[in-house]
Design an enzyme around this catalytic site. Structure first.
Site, short mmCIF file in Angstrom:
data_model
loop_
_atom_site.label_atom_id
_atom_site.label_comp_id
_atom_site.label_asym_id
_atom_site.label_seq_id
_atom_site.Cartn_x
_atom_site.Cartn_y
_atom_site.Cartn_z
N ASP A 228 0.86 -1.19 0.00
CA ASP A 228 0.00 0.00 0.00
C ASP A 228 0.89 1.23 0.00
O ASP A 228 1.56 1.52 1.00
CB ASP A 228 -0.89 -0.03 1.24
CG ASP A 228 -1.86 1.14 1.30
OD1 ASP A 228 -1.72 2.08 0.49
OD2 ASP A 228 -2.74 1.13 2.18
N HIS A 247 -3.25 12.63 -8.87
CA HIS A 247 -4.49 13.41 -8.96
C HIS A 247 -5.62 12.83 -8.12
O HIS A 247 -6.65 13.49 -7.92
CB HIS A 247 -4.93 13.60 -10.42
CG HIS A 247 -5.53 12.40 -11.07
ND1 HIS A 247 -6.32 12.51 -12.19
CD2 HIS A 247 -5.48 11.08 -10.78
CE1 HIS A 247 -6.73 11.31 -12.56
NE2 HIS A 247 -6.23 10.43 -11.71
#
Length: 339
Positions: A228, A247
């Site tokens: 992760d 983004h």
């Protein structure tokens, strides 16, 4: 009313306001298999209608695709793929196929964008979370849905991928890691063009099986590292790539990921960020700004940005010799190097 406005007429407003008509025509054509049916060669109208099972409006649909340069029609009335749709909408060309992205746009994004006004008013995402769901856990728990999503991410990045293999001095580096690698399509293209590279995809563990299946299908040697990137350090590599990743997050998280990249890179290493970069003047690249609005629909705090914005964040983290480069009409990359 000015004479110039009267002479121009309302067509620019109407074309923009009803742009969803053309969009849905293309998305429905993908869903109905129009481009799949033509992958084997030209078809007469009746043949194409039969192949797609369209009962009403078939001629209008096929001809609006002709008018939109998505299909060709010869003097004998036979329909065929254009050079563009043959490259990007033919399922038999997995290296360039965009259909997965368009299917995702049709099934997910199209209905969610009907709530854009709510997203702008409330500041809350309007996807699966609108009614209390959680998109990513649901997505990653369903292998078939995950594979479809990963295919869509490959399609979305295809233009940038094809440009990026030649837009960076890869001969000067030996190792590269794609952070949030999805299927690993970028890495596959890199290794095919630059076989000296040792390429690793870093993504959540659930992505490993589709990643390895895709690498085997393309016949390229790729490694996978599960983890992760929000919670763990990034893998060590000479080049770290963030494609359509930053983004998704608010500014604090963007800066955190860039700082993690700086910490993971060796001296002389490089970070590559590629996105639908907004032009610095925020006047011309509507696609980048629409992508940022899509982040308002899809995420809690994500937004798109200009190349100058990103280069500034890289410099703040310690990167030097930052540069911004166009990859395609919609995509650009920002590069920075560690001292």
């Amino acid at each position: 009313m000015s004479e110039s406005a009267a002479a121009t007429g309302p067509e620019p407003i109407l074309d923009l306001a009803f742009g969803f008509w053309a969009s849905q025509a293309l998305l429905s054509a993908v869903e109905l298999g129009v481009f799949r049916a033509l992958a084997g060669g030209p078809l007469e109208f009746g043949e194409l209608q039969a192949a797609t099972g369209i009962r009403r409006g078939a001629r209008d649909l096929f001809d609006v695709l002709v008018a939109s340069d998505m299909l060709d029609r010869d003097a004998g009335g036979r329909y065929s793929l254009t050079e563009l749709t043959s490259l990007y909408l033919d399922e038999t060309k997995p290296d360039t196929y965009l259909g997965g992205l368009l299917e995702m746009a049709n099934r997910r994004l199209y209905p969610f964008w009907g709530h854009l006004t709510d997203a702008l008013r409330t500041g809350k995402p309007q996807n699966e979370t609108r009614h209390g769901g959680d998109f990513f856990p649901t997505l990653y728990a369903d292998p078939d849905r995950l594979r479809g999503f990963l295919r869509s991410m490959s399609g979305r990045s295809m233009g940038a991928i094809r440009a990026l293999v030649d837009a960076f001095p890869w001969k000067d580096y030996r190792t590269v890691t794609d952070v949030g690698c999805a299927q690993g399509t970028l890495l596959a293209h890199l290794v095919k063009r630059h076989p000296h590279l040792a390429a690793t995809g870093f993504d959540l563990p659930a992505v490993q099986a589709p990643f390895e299946e895709h690498a085997a299908r393309l016949g390229v040697p790729l490694s996978f590292a599960g983890g992760d990137f929000l919670a763990e350090p990034l893998p060590g590599s000479e080049v770290l790539i963030f494609g359509h990743i930053l983004h998704d997050w608010d500014l604090d998280r963007k800066r955190e990921l860039i700082a993690k990249a700086y910490a993971a890179l060796p001296p002389g290493g490089a970070i590559i960020v590629y996105e639908a970069l907004i032009d610095d003047e925020r006047r011309s690249h509507a696609y980048g700004m629409l992508m940022s609005l899509n982040m308002a629909v899809e995420t809690e705090g994500g937004f798109d940005f200009t190349g100058a914005d990103c280069a500034g964040w890289l410099r703040d983290a310690g990167f030097v010799d930052t540069s911004v480069q166009t990859l395609t009409g919609h995509e650009g990359m920002v590069v920075g190097f560690k001292r």
